[in-house]
Design a protein around this motif. Structure first.
Motif, PDB file in Angstrom:
ATOM      1  N   ARG A   9       0.845  -1.190   0.000  1.00  0.00           N
ATOM      2  CA  ARG A   9       0.000   0.000   0.000  1.00  0.00           C
ATOM      3  C   ARG A   9       0.883   1.244   0.000  1.00  0.00           C
ATOM      4  NH1 ARG A   9      -5.273  -1.270   1.219  1.00  0.00           N
ATOM      5  NH2 ARG A   9      -5.601  -3.404   1.968  1.00  0.00           N
ATOM      6  N   LEU A  10       0.556   2.160  -0.864  1.00  0.00           N
ATOM      7  CA  LEU A  10       1.323   3.390  -0.942  1.00  0.00           C
ATOM      8  C   LEU A  10       0.428   4.484  -1.492  1.00  0.00           C
ATOM      9  CD1 LEU A  10       1.945   3.538  -4.228  1.00  0.00           C
ATOM     10  CD2 LEU A  10       3.724   1.913  -3.621  1.00  0.00           C
ATOM     11  N   VAL A  11       0.886   5.712  -1.360  1.00  0.00           N
ATOM     12  CA  VAL A  11       0.126   6.851  -1.865  1.00  0.00           C
ATOM     13  C   VAL A  11       0.666   7.244  -3.228  1.00  0.00           C
ATOM     14  CG1 VAL A  11      -0.512   9.260  -1.490  1.00  0.00           C
ATOM     15  CG2 VAL A  11      -0.402   7.674   0.448  1.00  0.00           C
ATOM     16  N   LEU A  12      -0.229   7.272  -4.197  1.00  0.00           N
ATOM     17  CA  LEU A  12       0.142   7.634  -5.563  1.00  0.00           C
ATOM     18  C   LEU A  12      -0.967   8.498  -6.129  1.00  0.00           C
ATOM     19  CD1 LEU A  12       2.427   6.902  -7.714  1.00  0.00           C
ATOM     20  CD2 LEU A  12       0.738   5.345  -8.676  1.00  0.00           C
ATOM     21  N   GLY A  13      -0.613   9.659  -6.629  1.00  0.00           N
ATOM     22  CA  GLY A  13      -1.628  10.548  -7.175  1.00  0.00           C
ATOM     23  C   GLY A  13      -2.645  10.983  -6.145  1.00  0.00           C
ATOM     24  N   GLY A  14      -2.224  11.056  -4.884  1.00  0.00           N
ATOM     25  CA  GLY A  14      -3.119  11.464  -3.819  1.00  0.00           C
ATOM     26  C   GLY A  14      -4.038  10.381  -3.319  1.00  0.00           C
ATOM     27  N   CYS A  15      -3.917   9.164  -3.869  1.00  0.00           N
ATOM     28  CA  CYS A  15      -4.767   8.051  -3.457  1.00  0.00           C
ATOM     29  C   CYS A  15      -3.916   6.948  -2.836  1.00  0.00           C
ATOM     30  CB  CYS A  15      -5.531   7.477  -4.655  1.00  0.00           C
ATOM     31  SG  CYS A  15      -6.682   8.620  -5.424  1.00  0.00           S
ATOM     32  N   ARG A  16      -4.494   6.254  -1.860  1.00  0.00           N
ATOM     33  CA  ARG A  16      -3.796   5.121  -1.266  1.00  0.00           C
ATOM     34  C   ARG A  16      -4.069   3.900  -2.131  1.00  0.00           C
ATOM     35  NH1 ARG A  16      -1.103   4.446   3.147  1.00  0.00           N
ATOM     36  NH2 ARG A  16      -1.719   6.494   3.910  1.00  0.00           N
ATOM     37  N   MET A  17      -3.045   3.432  -2.825  1.00  0.00           N
ATOM     38  CA  MET A  17      -3.182   2.364  -3.815  1.00  0.00           C
ATOM     39  C   MET A  17      -2.669   1.045  -3.252  1.00  0.00           C
ATOM     40  SD  MET A  17      -4.048   4.308  -6.534  1.00  0.00           S
ATOM     41  CE  MET A  17      -3.339   4.265  -8.161  1.00  0.00           C
ATOM     42  N   VAL A  18      -3.189  -0.033  -3.817  1.00  0.00           N
ATOM     43  CA  VAL A  18      -2.699  -1.371  -3.500  1.00  0.00           C
ATOM     44  C   VAL A  18      -1.929  -1.863  -4.715  1.00  0.00           C
ATOM     45  CG1 VAL A  18      -3.317  -3.724  -2.855  1.00  0.00           C
ATOM     46  CG2 VAL A  18      -4.696  -1.799  -2.021  1.00  0.00           C
ATOM     47  N   VAL A  19      -0.632  -2.139  -4.531  1.00  0.00           N
ATOM     48  CA  VAL A  19       0.229  -2.498  -5.658  1.00  0.00           C
ATOM     49  C   VAL A  19       0.672  -3.955  -5.543  1.00  0.00           C
ATOM     50  CG1 VAL A  19       1.052  -0.131  -5.864  1.00  0.00           C
ATOM     51  CG2 VAL A  19       2.378  -1.773  -4.536  1.00  0.00           C
ATOM     52  N   THR A  20       1.128  -4.491  -6.679  1.00  0.00           N
ATOM     53  CA  THR A  20       1.689  -5.837  -6.722  1.00  0.00           C
ATOM     54  C   THR A  20       3.199  -5.732  -6.892  1.00  0.00           C
ATOM     55  OG1 THR A  20       1.649  -6.090  -9.132  1.00  0.00           O
ATOM     56  CG2 THR A  20      -0.415  -6.521  -7.950  1.00  0.00           C
ATOM     57  N   LYS A  21       3.855  -6.855  -6.919  1.00  0.00           N
ATOM     58  CA  LYS A  21       5.307  -6.843  -7.124  1.00  0.00           C
ATOM     59  C   LYS A  21       5.683  -6.352  -8.515  1.00  0.00           C
ATOM     60  CE  LYS A  21       4.995 -11.852  -7.887  1.00  0.00           C
ATOM     61  NZ  LYS A  21       5.394 -13.162  -7.344  1.00  0.00           N
ATOM     62  N   VAL A  22       4.738  -6.368  -9.461  1.00  0.00           N
ATOM     63  CA  VAL A  22       5.024  -5.844 -10.811  1.00  0.00           C
ATOM     64  C   VAL A  22       5.254  -4.339 -10.757  1.00  0.00           C
ATOM     65  CG1 VAL A  22       4.195  -5.699 -13.195  1.00  0.00           C
ATOM     66  CG2 VAL A  22       3.671  -7.715 -11.824  1.00  0.00           C
ATOM     67  N   PHE A  23       4.602  -3.653  -9.818  1.00  0.00           N
ATOM     68  CA  PHE A  23       4.810  -2.211  -9.652  1.00  0.00           C
ATOM     69  C   PHE A  23       6.285  -1.906  -9.413  1.00  0.00           C
ATOM     70  CE2 PHE A  23       5.328   1.407  -6.762  1.00  0.00           C
ATOM     71  CZ  PHE A  23       4.621   2.422  -7.407  1.00  0.00           C
ATOM     72  N   TRP A  24       6.916  -2.690  -8.567  1.00  0.00           N
ATOM     73  CA  TRP A  24       8.336  -2.454  -8.271  1.00  0.00           C
ATOM     74  C   TRP A  24       9.212  -2.877  -9.437  1.00  0.00           C
ATOM     75  CZ3 TRP A  24       8.467   0.766  -4.537  1.00  0.00           C
ATOM     76  CH2 TRP A  24       7.468   0.756  -3.562  1.00  0.00           C
ATOM     77  N   SER A  25       8.772  -3.884 -10.198  1.00  0.00           N
ATOM     78  CA  SER A  25       9.514  -4.258 -11.403  1.00  0.00           C
ATOM     79  C   SER A  25       9.446  -3.159 -12.459  1.00  0.00           C
ATOM     80  CB  SER A  25       8.955  -5.561 -11.989  1.00  0.00           C
ATOM     81  OG  SER A  25       9.313  -6.669 -11.197  1.00  0.00           O
ATOM     82  N   TYR A  26       8.362  -2.381 -12.448  1.00  0.00           N
ATOM     83  CA  TYR A  26       8.230  -1.242 -13.367  1.00  0.00           C
ATOM     84  C   TYR A  26       9.403  -0.285 -13.186  1.00  0.00           C
ATOM     85  CZ  TYR A  26       6.106   3.044 -15.343  1.00  0.00           C
ATOM     86  OH  TYR A  26       5.853   4.191 -16.065  1.00  0.00           O
ATOM     87  N   TRP A  27       9.683   0.062 -11.926  1.00  0.00           N
ATOM     88  CA  TRP A  27      10.764   1.025 -11.677  1.00  0.00           C
ATOM     89  C   TRP A  27      12.135   0.382 -11.903  1.00  0.00           C
ATOM     90  CZ3 TRP A  27       8.799   5.461 -12.031  1.00  0.00           C
ATOM     91  CH2 TRP A  27       7.537   5.748 -11.508  1.00  0.00           C
ATOM     92  N   TYR A  28      12.273  -0.869 -11.558  1.00  0.00           N
ATOM     93  CA  TYR A  28      13.524  -1.575 -11.854  1.00  0.00           C
ATOM     94  C   TYR A  28      13.764  -1.608 -13.358  1.00  0.00           C
ATOM     95  CZ  TYR A  28      16.225  -5.586 -13.348  1.00  0.00           C
ATOM     96  OH  TYR A  28      17.111  -6.397 -14.025  1.00  0.00           O
ATOM     97  N   LEU A  29      12.715  -1.926 -14.133  1.00  0.00           N
ATOM     98  CA  LEU A  29      12.851  -2.010 -15.584  1.00  0.00           C
ATOM     99  C   LEU A  29      13.267  -0.664 -16.171  1.00  0.00           C
ATOM    100  CD1 LEU A  29      12.435  -3.601 -18.248  1.00  0.00           C
ATOM    101  CD2 LEU A  29      10.039  -2.888 -18.179  1.00  0.00           C
ATOM    102  N   ALA A  30      12.658   0.417 -15.687  1.00  0.00           N
ATOM    103  CA  ALA A  30      13.023   1.752 -16.176  1.00  0.00           C
ATOM    104  C   ALA A  30      14.503   2.033 -15.937  1.00  0.00           C
ATOM    105  CB  ALA A  30      12.169   2.808 -15.479  1.00  0.00           C
ATOM    106  N   ALA A  31      14.985   1.713 -14.753  1.00  0.00           N
ATOM    107  CA  ALA A  31      16.378   2.009 -14.400  1.00  0.00           C
ATOM    108  C   ALA A  31      17.354   1.102 -15.139  1.00  0.00           C
ATOM    109  CB  ALA A  31      16.571   1.876 -12.893  1.00  0.00           C
TER     110      ALA A  31
END
Length: 476
Positions: free
Chosen positions: A22-44
């Motif tokens: 759970r994290l805040v994104l765009g002012g909303c508290r979102m529920v993310v999966t492990k793919v969310f973190w892979s998104y940022w890893y992939l970008a880097a």
């Protein structure tokens, strides 16, 4: 499929994924999966691969078995080879008026293949509105088609309008003849925003919302349109799947809002990536880059996270083969990056003259200094700048801050009241580079000159740059 040697690597990567769901994104508290973190890893990691190539390092450019086995686009859309061909060979290869530029961009992008464009140029010369002839262009493509040469890129499906011709490419050439004659191109030239540009393109038969948006961004690369890429975004089918894989709950945000929230928070969440992110010489990720990354993480997750499926393809179709050819890079001149599409520079593996500015703003630098530049000057800053020079630098800096979506009125109001006004150092370096370029003095401030906590005071930045540029201009 991925060989068993790669499995421990992926398991290790997943084990280092932050446990936060759970994290805040765009002012909303979102529920993310492990793919969310892979998104940022992939970008880097994908950007790190690109930067290694610019430094001339030989393949492999990554230890990630997925990225080493399959084809993925760059983190920055404009760095891809097709986009570079569009910039260098289509938009900035000469001086073209707005009408010609629109025709040239649409002609290139419909096929989205540099070889098809070059074939047309070789046979009929540089395309223009005045010389465009449907029968001639169709005949050239007919010969290529009959020789079993590919005409279209496989990047995305390009639907064809039904204009009475048997072959797809003939209908597309007829479509361009139609937009030249029915006033569509003239309407595009009058667009006053990126969204209006998109709406005009959307009126063209067979151009759906995703393609119209992509073409609007391509046209906006040219000197004829000066719109903010952060104005709006349209998510494609792959991005929609990527968003669904990244989020268990988006709290009602539509795809465009999710993409904007990702772009706005990129600096925060890239810090959680196991790979240090190196931006594009000071340019932050734009909406279209974040949209593309959702499409790419959809592909990446098919192998890295096969347990998270949302329908659609389950395999990555295109395998990766290292291309050892030197990179030839050039970006829209208005971006203020070191490589302009008007004068592209070849560097990387096999390039004899690598002109990489080792001091140009970036979080990590893989480059070497340009041979005709000794070093980035660090000039004495003891001489107090004149009031006229200080006012000029202040205006230039505030104008550039506005271009980076930092509210100028808020900055001026805070400075006027004596409040501490701070901006991220990465944006400060973009401002510095653009101001120095406009003054023709070279980059006179290094990132090391800014505060170590990665933020900088705007008032101090104005004073620092005024002192450095005044000294440099006095020497000129």
């Amino acid at each position: 499929m991925l060989n068993v040697i790669g499995r421990p690597y992926i398991d290790s990567l997943v084990s280092h994924v932050p446990e936060r769901a759970r994290l805040v994104l765009g002012g909303c508290r979102m529920v993310v999966t492990k793919v969310f973190w892979s998104y940022w890893y992939l970008a880097a990691e994908r950007q790190a691969m690109f930067m290694k190539r610019t430094a001339g390092e030989p393949a492999p450019w990554t230890t990630d078995p997925i990225l080493d086995s399959y084809r993925f686009t760059n983190a920055y859309r404009a760095s891809d080879r097709v986009s570079q061909s569009l910039l260098q060979d289509v938009i900035y290869s000469g001086s073209y008026d707005c009408r010609d530029t629109i025709l040239r961009v649409l002609l290139f992008k419909i096929f989205n293949r540099a070889e098809t464009w070059q074939c047309l140029v070789d046979d009929v010369g540089q395309p223009s509105a005045a010389t465009f002839d449907r029968a001639t262009y169709t005949a050239v493509l007919d010969r290529q088609f009959e020789s079993d040469n590919r005409l279209y890129s496989g990047a995305y499906i390009m639907p064809a309008p039904q204009l009475g011709y048997e072959r797809k490419h003939a209908n597309h050439i007829a479509l361009l003849e139609q937009v030249l004659g029915d006033g569509t191109i003239e309407a595009i030239t009058r667009a006053s925003s990126l969204h209006e540009l998109y709406r005009e393109l959307l009126t063209i038969p067979s151009f759906g919302s995703f393609l119209a948006y992509q073409y609007a961004v391509d046209l906006n690369y040219s000197r004829h349109f000066e719109f903010d890429e952060m104005e709006f975004v349209v998510a494609g089918p792959g991005a929609l799947r990527g968003i669904e894989k990244c989020f268990a709950d988006t709290r009602g945000l539509d795809p465009a809002d999710v993409i904007r929230a990702m772009a706005d928070s990129a600096e925060v969440y890239l810090a959680d990536s196991p790979v240090e992110f190196s931006d594009l010489w000071g340019r932050p990720l734009q909406l279209i880059d974040c949209q593309n990354l959702f499409c790419e993480v959809d592909k990446y997750a098919r192998v890295a996270h096969p347990d998270i499926g949302v329908g659609g393809p389950y395999r990555i179709k295109q395998t990766f083969r290292p291309d050892e050819r030197p990179l030839r890079l050039g970006y829209p001149p208005k971006w203020g990056l070191p490589w302009s599409a008007e004068e592209p520079v070849e560097f990387g593996s096999g390039a004899e003259n690598r002109k990489i500015l080792s001091y140009f703003p970036t979080n990590r630098c893989y480059g070497v200094a340009m041979p005709d530049i000794t070093e980035a000057a660090t000039l004495p800053s003891t001489k107090t700048p004149t009031s006229e020079h200080l006012d000029m630098i202040r205006e230039l800096i505030l104008s550039e801050l506005s271009r980076l979506r930092i509210d100028r009125n808020s900055i001026e109001s805070a400075m006027g009241s004596g409040s501490d006004t701070r901006i991220p150092s990465r944006k400060a370096m973009v401002v510095i580079a653009r101001v120095c370029k406009s003054l023709g003095v070279g980059n006179v401030v290094k990132k090391a000159d800014l505060t170590p906590d990665q933020v900088t005071n705007v008032a101090n930045l104005i004073d620092l740059l005024a002192r450095r540029t005044q000294s440099k201009m006095a020497q000129a």
